[in-house]
Design an enzyme around this catalytic site. Structure first.
Site, PDB file in Angstrom:
ATOM      1  N   ASN A  35      16.126 -49.483  25.601  1.00  0.00           N
ATOM      2  CA  ASN A  35      17.106 -50.026  24.646  1.00  0.00           C
ATOM      3  C   ASN A  35      16.861 -51.501  24.312  1.00  0.00           C
ATOM      4  O   ASN A  35      17.801 -52.242  24.036  1.00  0.00           O
ATOM      5  CB  ASN A  35      18.535 -49.760  25.139  1.00  0.00           C
ATOM      6  CG  ASN A  35      18.837 -50.415  26.477  1.00  0.00           C
ATOM      7  OD1 ASN A  35      17.947 -50.966  27.103  1.00  0.00           O
ATOM      8  ND2 ASN A  35      20.080 -50.362  26.899  1.00  0.00           N
ATOM      9  N   LYS A  81      12.955 -55.865  27.273  1.00  0.00           N
ATOM     10  CA  LYS A  81      12.377 -54.790  28.094  1.00  0.00           C
ATOM     11  C   LYS A  81      10.929 -54.457  27.688  1.00  0.00           C
ATOM     12  O   LYS A  81      10.493 -54.786  26.577  1.00  0.00           O
ATOM     13  CB  LYS A  81      13.277 -53.556  28.003  1.00  0.00           C
ATOM     14  CG  LYS A  81      14.678 -53.799  28.598  1.00  0.00           C
ATOM     15  CD  LYS A  81      15.450 -52.506  28.727  1.00  0.00           C
ATOM     16  CE  LYS A  81      16.783 -52.742  29.407  1.00  0.00           C
ATOM     17  NZ  LYS A  81      17.481 -51.472  29.701  1.00  0.00           N
ATOM     18  N   TYR A 102      18.565 -53.638  39.799  1.00  0.00           N
ATOM     19  CA  TYR A 102      19.438 -52.565  39.299  1.00  0.00           C
ATOM     20  C   TYR A 102      20.141 -51.818  40.436  1.00  0.00           C
ATOM     21  O   TYR A 102      20.569 -50.668  40.243  1.00  0.00           O
ATOM     22  CB  TYR A 102      18.623 -51.601  38.442  1.00  0.00           C
ATOM     23  CG  TYR A 102      18.362 -52.103  37.032  1.00  0.00           C
ATOM     24  CD1 TYR A 102      19.411 -52.315  36.138  1.00  0.00           C
ATOM     25  CD2 TYR A 102      17.069 -52.354  36.582  1.00  0.00           C
ATOM     26  CE1 TYR A 102      19.185 -52.764  34.844  1.00  0.00           C
ATOM     27  CE2 TYR A 102      16.833 -52.807  35.284  1.00  0.00           C
ATOM     28  CZ  TYR A 102      17.900 -53.007  34.427  1.00  0.00           C
ATOM     29  OH  TYR A 102      17.673 -53.443  33.141  1.00  0.00           O
ATOM     30  N   HIS A 149      18.234 -56.019  28.077  1.00  0.00           N
ATOM     31  CA  HIS A 149      19.331 -55.967  29.045  1.00  0.00           C
ATOM     32  C   HIS A 149      20.270 -57.116  28.734  1.00  0.00           C
ATOM     33  O   HIS A 149      19.833 -58.168  28.264  1.00  0.00           O
ATOM     34  CB  HIS A 149      18.777 -56.118  30.468  1.00  0.00           C
ATOM     35  CG  HIS A 149      19.847 -56.397  31.479  1.00  0.00           C
ATOM     36  ND1 HIS A 149      20.647 -55.412  31.998  1.00  0.00           N
ATOM     37  CD2 HIS A 149      20.266 -57.565  32.036  1.00  0.00           C
ATOM     38  CE1 HIS A 149      21.515 -55.956  32.842  1.00  0.00           C
ATOM     39  NE2 HIS A 149      21.301 -57.259  32.885  1.00  0.00           N
ATOM     40  N   GLU A 192      22.478 -62.453  38.276  1.00  0.00           N
ATOM     41  CA  GLU A 192      21.220 -62.061  37.636  1.00  0.00           C
ATOM     42  C   GLU A 192      20.367 -63.282  37.283  1.00  0.00           C
ATOM     43  O   GLU A 192      19.141 -63.245  37.427  1.00  0.00           O
ATOM     44  CB  GLU A 192      21.516 -61.226  36.390  1.00  0.00           C
ATOM     45  CG  GLU A 192      22.124 -59.869  36.751  1.00  0.00           C
ATOM     46  CD  GLU A 192      22.593 -59.051  35.551  1.00  0.00           C
ATOM     47  OE1 GLU A 192      23.081 -57.941  35.775  1.00  0.00           O
ATOM     48  OE2 GLU A 192      22.458 -59.522  34.399  1.00  0.00           O
TER      49      GLU A 192
HETATM   50  P1  CMP Z   1      20.821 -52.197  30.923  1.00  0.00           P
HETATM   51  O1  CMP Z   1      21.719 -53.103  30.160  1.00  0.00           O
HETATM   52  O2  CMP Z   1      19.465 -52.694  31.279  1.00  0.00           O
HETATM   53  O3  CMP Z   1      21.554 -51.752  32.283  1.00  0.00           O
HETATM   54  C1  CMP Z   1      21.246 -50.534  32.947  1.00  0.00           C
HETATM   55  C2  CMP Z   1      20.355 -49.658  32.143  1.00  0.00           C
HETATM   56  O4  CMP Z   1      20.302 -48.308  32.533  1.00  0.00           O
HETATM   57  C3  CMP Z   1      20.870 -49.594  30.725  1.00  0.00           C
HETATM   58  O5  CMP Z   1      20.634 -50.840  30.089  1.00  0.00           O
HETATM   59  C4  CMP Z   1      20.090 -48.414  30.166  1.00  0.00           C
HETATM   60  O6  CMP Z   1      18.830 -48.807  29.630  1.00  0.00           O
HETATM   61  C5  CMP Z   1      19.804 -47.574  31.412  1.00  0.00           C
HETATM   62  N1  CMP Z   1      20.432 -46.263  31.367  1.00  0.00           N
HETATM   63  C6  CMP Z   1      19.774 -45.095  31.386  1.00  0.00           C
HETATM   64  N2  CMP Z   1      20.638 -44.074  31.340  1.00  0.00           N
HETATM   65  C7  CMP Z   1      21.871 -44.594  31.307  1.00  0.00           C
HETATM   66  C8  CMP Z   1      23.190 -44.017  31.249  1.00  0.00           C
HETATM   67  N3  CMP Z   1      23.388 -42.702  31.228  1.00  0.00           N
HETATM   68  N4  CMP Z   1      24.238 -44.886  31.207  1.00  0.00           N
HETATM   69  C9  CMP Z   1      24.045 -46.225  31.221  1.00  0.00           C
HETATM   70  N5  CMP Z   1      22.807 -46.817  31.292  1.00  0.00           N
HETATM   71  C10 CMP Z   1      21.741 -45.995  31.319  1.00  0.00           C
END
Ligand code: CMP
Length: 139
Positions: free
Chosen positions: A114, A11, A51, A117, A128
């Site tokens: 985070n 990311k 997303y 992904h 994806e």
């Molecule tokens: P990712 O694996 O990229 O998939 C969806 C993303 O939404 C997740 O990682 C998080 O970075 C983001 N996200 C933000 N808020 C939330 C939440 N409350 N629950 C889950 N994903 C979240």
């Protein structure tokens, strides 16, 4: 039966912080074969589509804005039981809850930022991967 492919993105915040090399090293050291890799800057439409499953969630707009804020590394990875094995390597979605030694624990800044992904199912891994890569680009 479990599939051999998963899809990941490093990311924007992790790319900008200069963690891409270390994250790639962890992925390769864990035994994943990189089937495809590219650095891309997503448009709002592209990130919104990627997303789309989260469209109704309160964090969707912020997530799309964040994922378009800078380049990401997109990758298709191959390994036995790729989706589950990769999810163990990256740790829980929220870095605060991720186990020691995982990618998100090491490099994640917040739930949104985070670090990486990771696909959550074999079906999504295929969807994806094809969102970013043609068959020709996965080798
Ligand atoms: P990712 O694996 O990229 O998939 C969806 C993303 O939404 C997740 O990682 C998080 O970075 C983001 N996200 C933000 N808020 C939330 C939440 N409350 N629950 C889950 N994903 C979240």
């Amino acid at each position: 039966m479990t599939g051999k492919l998963t899809f990941t993105m490093i990311k924007p915040s992790a790319v900008e912080a200069g963690h891409s090399g270390k994250i790639l090293d962890m992925i390769i050291t864990a035994g994943f074969h990189i089937r495809g890799i590219k650095k891309v800057k997503l448009s709002t439409a592209q990130a919104g589509k990627f997303y789309e499953v989260h469209k109704e969630r309160p964090f969707y707009q912020s997530l799309v804005a964040y994922m378009t804020s800078g380049p990401v590394y997109a990758m298709v990875l191959e390994k036995e039981d790729a989706v589950n094995t990769f999810r163990k390597l990256i740790g829980a979605t929220n870095p605060a809850e991720a186990e020691e030694g995982t990618i998100r624990k090491k490099f994640g800044l917040s739930l949104e930022k985070n670090a990486v992904h990771g696909s959550d199912s074999d079906e999504n891994a295929i969807i994806e991967s094809h969102f970013f890569f043609s068959e020709l680009e996965m080798n």
